[in-house]
Design a protein around this motif. Structure first.
Motif, PDB file in Angstrom:
ATOM      1  N   SER A 141       7.376 -39.781  55.502  1.00 47.86           N
ATOM      2  CA  SER A 141       7.489 -40.530  54.260  1.00 47.86           C
ATOM      3  C   SER A 141       8.208 -39.631  53.268  1.00 47.86           C
ATOM      4  O   SER A 141       7.634 -38.642  52.806  1.00 47.86           O
ATOM      5  CB  SER A 141       6.111 -40.927  53.743  1.00 47.86           C
ATOM      6  N   GLY A 142       9.466 -39.948  52.986  1.00 40.49           N
ATOM      7  CA  GLY A 142      10.253 -39.079  52.121  1.00 40.49           C
ATOM      8  C   GLY A 142      10.388 -37.718  52.760  1.00 40.49           C
ATOM      9  O   GLY A 142      10.763 -37.601  53.919  1.00 40.49           O
ATOM     10  N   ARG A 143      10.033 -36.674  52.013  1.00 33.88           N
ATOM     11  CA  ARG A 143      10.129 -35.313  52.535  1.00 33.88           C
ATOM     12  C   ARG A 143       8.820 -34.840  53.173  1.00 33.88           C
ATOM     13  O   ARG A 143       8.709 -33.691  53.594  1.00 33.88           O
ATOM     14  CB  ARG A 143      10.541 -34.360  51.419  1.00 33.88           C
ATOM     15  N   CYS A 144       7.823 -35.714  53.261  1.00 35.03           N
ATOM     16  CA  CYS A 144       6.533 -35.354  53.850  1.00 35.03           C
ATOM     17  C   CYS A 144       6.473 -35.840  55.295  1.00 35.03           C
ATOM     18  O   CYS A 144       6.860 -36.957  55.605  1.00 35.03           O
ATOM     19  CB  CYS A 144       5.393 -35.959  53.045  1.00 35.03           C
ATOM     20  N   LEU A 145       5.975 -34.978  56.163  1.00 34.17           N
ATOM     21  CA  LEU A 145       5.812 -35.306  57.567  1.00 34.17           C
ATOM     22  C   LEU A 145       4.360 -35.044  57.942  1.00 34.17           C
ATOM     23  O   LEU A 145       3.871 -33.918  57.820  1.00 34.17           O
ATOM     24  CB  LEU A 145       6.740 -34.432  58.414  1.00 34.17           C
ATOM     25  N   VAL A 146       3.659 -36.094  58.368  1.00 32.80           N
ATOM     26  CA  VAL A 146       2.280 -35.960  58.822  1.00 32.80           C
ATOM     27  C   VAL A 146       2.298 -35.981  60.341  1.00 32.80           C
ATOM     28  O   VAL A 146       2.863 -36.897  60.947  1.00 32.80           O
ATOM     29  CB  VAL A 146       1.378 -37.094  58.281  1.00 32.80           C
ATOM     30  N   ALA A 147       1.688 -34.970  60.941  1.00 28.92           N
ATOM     31  CA  ALA A 147       1.611 -34.875  62.399  1.00 28.92           C
ATOM     32  C   ALA A 147       0.151 -34.992  62.815  1.00 28.92           C
ATOM     33  O   ALA A 147      -0.664 -34.130  62.488  1.00 28.92           O
ATOM     34  CB  ALA A 147       2.206 -33.558  62.870  1.00 28.92           C
ATOM     35  N   VAL A 160      -4.558 -23.345  78.153  1.00 31.28           N
ATOM     36  CA  VAL A 160      -3.861 -24.198  79.121  1.00 31.28           C
ATOM     37  C   VAL A 160      -2.701 -24.943  78.452  1.00 31.28           C
ATOM     38  O   VAL A 160      -1.655 -25.142  79.058  1.00 31.28           O
ATOM     39  CB  VAL A 160      -4.848 -25.207  79.754  1.00 31.28           C
ATOM     40  N   ASN A 161      -2.879 -25.310  77.196  1.00 31.82           N
ATOM     41  CA  ASN A 161      -1.904 -26.155  76.497  1.00 31.82           C
ATOM     42  C   ASN A 161      -1.167 -25.471  75.352  1.00 31.82           C
ATOM     43  O   ASN A 161      -0.394 -26.114  74.653  1.00 31.82           O
ATOM     44  CB  ASN A 161      -2.621 -27.388  75.924  1.00 31.82           C
ATOM     45  N   ASP A 162      -1.383 -24.179  75.143  1.00 30.54           N
ATOM     46  CA  ASP A 162      -0.810 -23.531  73.962  1.00 30.54           C
ATOM     47  C   ASP A 162       0.718 -23.592  73.918  1.00 30.54           C
ATOM     48  O   ASP A 162       1.296 -23.818  72.852  1.00 30.54           O
ATOM     49  CB  ASP A 162      -1.321 -22.098  73.790  1.00 30.54           C
ATOM     50  N   GLN A 163       1.379 -23.433  75.048  1.00 28.65           N
ATOM     51  CA  GLN A 163       2.849 -23.479  75.053  1.00 28.65           C
ATOM     52  C   GLN A 163       3.360 -24.866  74.670  1.00 28.65           C
ATOM     53  O   GLN A 163       4.359 -24.998  73.964  1.00 28.65           O
ATOM     54  CB  GLN A 163       3.404 -23.063  76.421  1.00 28.65           C
ATOM     55  N   TRP A 164       2.666 -25.905  75.114  1.00 28.94           N
ATOM     56  CA  TRP A 164       3.067 -27.281  74.781  1.00 28.94           C
ATOM     57  C   TRP A 164       2.950 -27.511  73.276  1.00 28.94           C
ATOM     58  O   TRP A 164       3.878 -28.010  72.645  1.00 28.94           O
ATOM     59  CB  TRP A 164       2.212 -28.288  75.555  1.00 28.94           C
ATOM     60  N   PHE A 165       1.799 -27.125  72.697  1.00 27.00           N
ATOM     61  CA  PHE A 165       1.618 -27.298  71.250  1.00 27.00           C
ATOM     62  C   PHE A 165       2.597 -26.426  70.465  1.00 27.00           C
ATOM     63  O   PHE A 165       3.152 -26.861  69.470  1.00 27.00           O
ATOM     64  CB  PHE A 165       0.175 -26.996  70.828  1.00 27.00           C
ATOM     65  N   ARG A 166       2.819 -25.201  70.923  1.00 27.75           N
ATOM     66  CA  ARG A 166       3.761 -24.307  70.228  1.00 27.75           C
ATOM     67  C   ARG A 166       5.143 -24.965  70.160  1.00 27.75           C
ATOM     68  O   ARG A 166       5.789 -24.969  69.103  1.00 27.75           O
ATOM     69  CB  ARG A 166       3.826 -22.952  70.936  1.00 27.75           C
ATOM     70  N   ALA A 167       5.604 -25.540  71.257  1.00 24.34           N
ATOM     71  CA  ALA A 167       6.913 -26.208  71.282  1.00 24.34           C
ATOM     72  C   ALA A 167       6.937 -27.408  70.340  1.00 24.34           C
ATOM     73  O   ALA A 167       7.930 -27.633  69.630  1.00 24.34           O
ATOM     74  CB  ALA A 167       7.252 -26.638  72.706  1.00 24.34           C
ATOM     75  N   GLN A 168       5.847 -28.173  70.300  1.00 24.29           N
ATOM     76  CA  GLN A 168       5.776 -29.339  69.414  1.00 24.29           C
ATOM     77  C   GLN A 168       5.858 -28.914  67.951  1.00 24.29           C
ATOM     78  O   GLN A 168       6.578 -29.509  67.152  1.00 24.29           O
ATOM     79  CB  GLN A 168       4.474 -30.120  69.650  1.00 24.29           C
ATOM     80  N   PHE A 169       5.111 -27.869  67.578  1.00 28.29           N
ATOM     81  CA  PHE A 169       5.088 -27.418  66.194  1.00 28.29           C
ATOM     82  C   PHE A 169       6.427 -26.792  65.796  1.00 28.29           C
ATOM     83  O   PHE A 169       6.887 -26.967  64.674  1.00 28.29           O
ATOM     84  CB  PHE A 169       3.932 -26.453  65.955  1.00 28.29           C
ATOM     85  N   LYS A 170       7.067 -26.066  66.733  1.00 30.05           N
ATOM     86  CA  LYS A 170       8.395 -25.499  66.448  1.00 30.05           C
ATOM     87  C   LYS A 170       9.387 -26.620  66.130  1.00 30.05           C
ATOM     88  O   LYS A 170      10.205 -26.495  65.224  1.00 30.05           O
ATOM     89  CB  LYS A 170       8.901 -24.683  67.641  1.00 30.05           C
ATOM     90  N   GLU A 171       9.301 -27.700  66.889  1.00 27.16           N
ATOM     91  CA  GLU A 171      10.190 -28.841  66.657  1.00 27.16           C
ATOM     92  C   GLU A 171       9.958 -29.454  65.278  1.00 27.16           C
ATOM     93  O   GLU A 171      10.903 -29.789  64.567  1.00 27.16           O
ATOM     94  CB  GLU A 171       9.984 -29.897  67.739  1.00 27.16           C
ATOM     95  N   LEU A 172       8.701 -29.596  64.884  1.00 29.60           N
ATOM     96  CA  LEU A 172       8.381 -30.136  63.553  1.00 29.60           C
ATOM     97  C   LEU A 172       8.985 -29.265  62.455  1.00 29.60           C
ATOM     98  O   LEU A 172       9.592 -29.770  61.513  1.00 29.60           O
ATOM     99  CB  LEU A 172       6.867 -30.219  63.347  1.00 29.60           C
TER     100      LEU A 172
END
Length: 106
Positions: free
Chosen positions: A11-17, A26-38
């Motif tokens: 919404s405008g310049r705000c991004l809610v994830a 087990v999932n840290d690399q997946w979340f790290r990649a998602q947050f880097k993209e954001l």
């Protein structure tokens, strides 16, 4: 293990994830990649809604801390909602040298 997802609403310049699943070794690399993209989208205020996070171990906390630092370095504003199982680290906001608070941590 809970299903992993990061669903975004802009919404405008705000991004809610809205984050859900187990933030663990087990999932840290997946979340790290998602947050880097954001963060790479840039020029936004990013709010992580962690209410859907069902479990968070030290690897998940490291992903959050690294993401806070990356957001700061990239000039992104950051916030947190629904910290749930991540509340202790969000309240301490270890990346904020000003002392931080639950309302300020990503």
């Amino acid at each position: 293990m809970a299903d992993l997802s990061v669903v975004t609403v802009a919404s405008g310049r705000c991004l809610v994830a809205r984050v859900s699943g187990d933030m663990d070794h087990v999932n840290d690399q997946w979340f790290r990649a998602q947050f880097k993209e954001l963060i790479a989208r840039g020029g936004r205020f990013i709010v992580l809604d962690l209410a859907g996070v069902s479990f968070c171990d030290s690897a998940g906390l490291n992903v959050l801390i690294g993401s806070w630092r990356r957001a700061d370095a990239g000039g992104c504003g950051r916030g947190c909602a629904g910290a749930g199982v991540c509340a202790p680290v969000v309240a301490a906001d270890p990346s904020d040298d000003r002392g931080g608070s639950a309302a300020a941590g990503l």
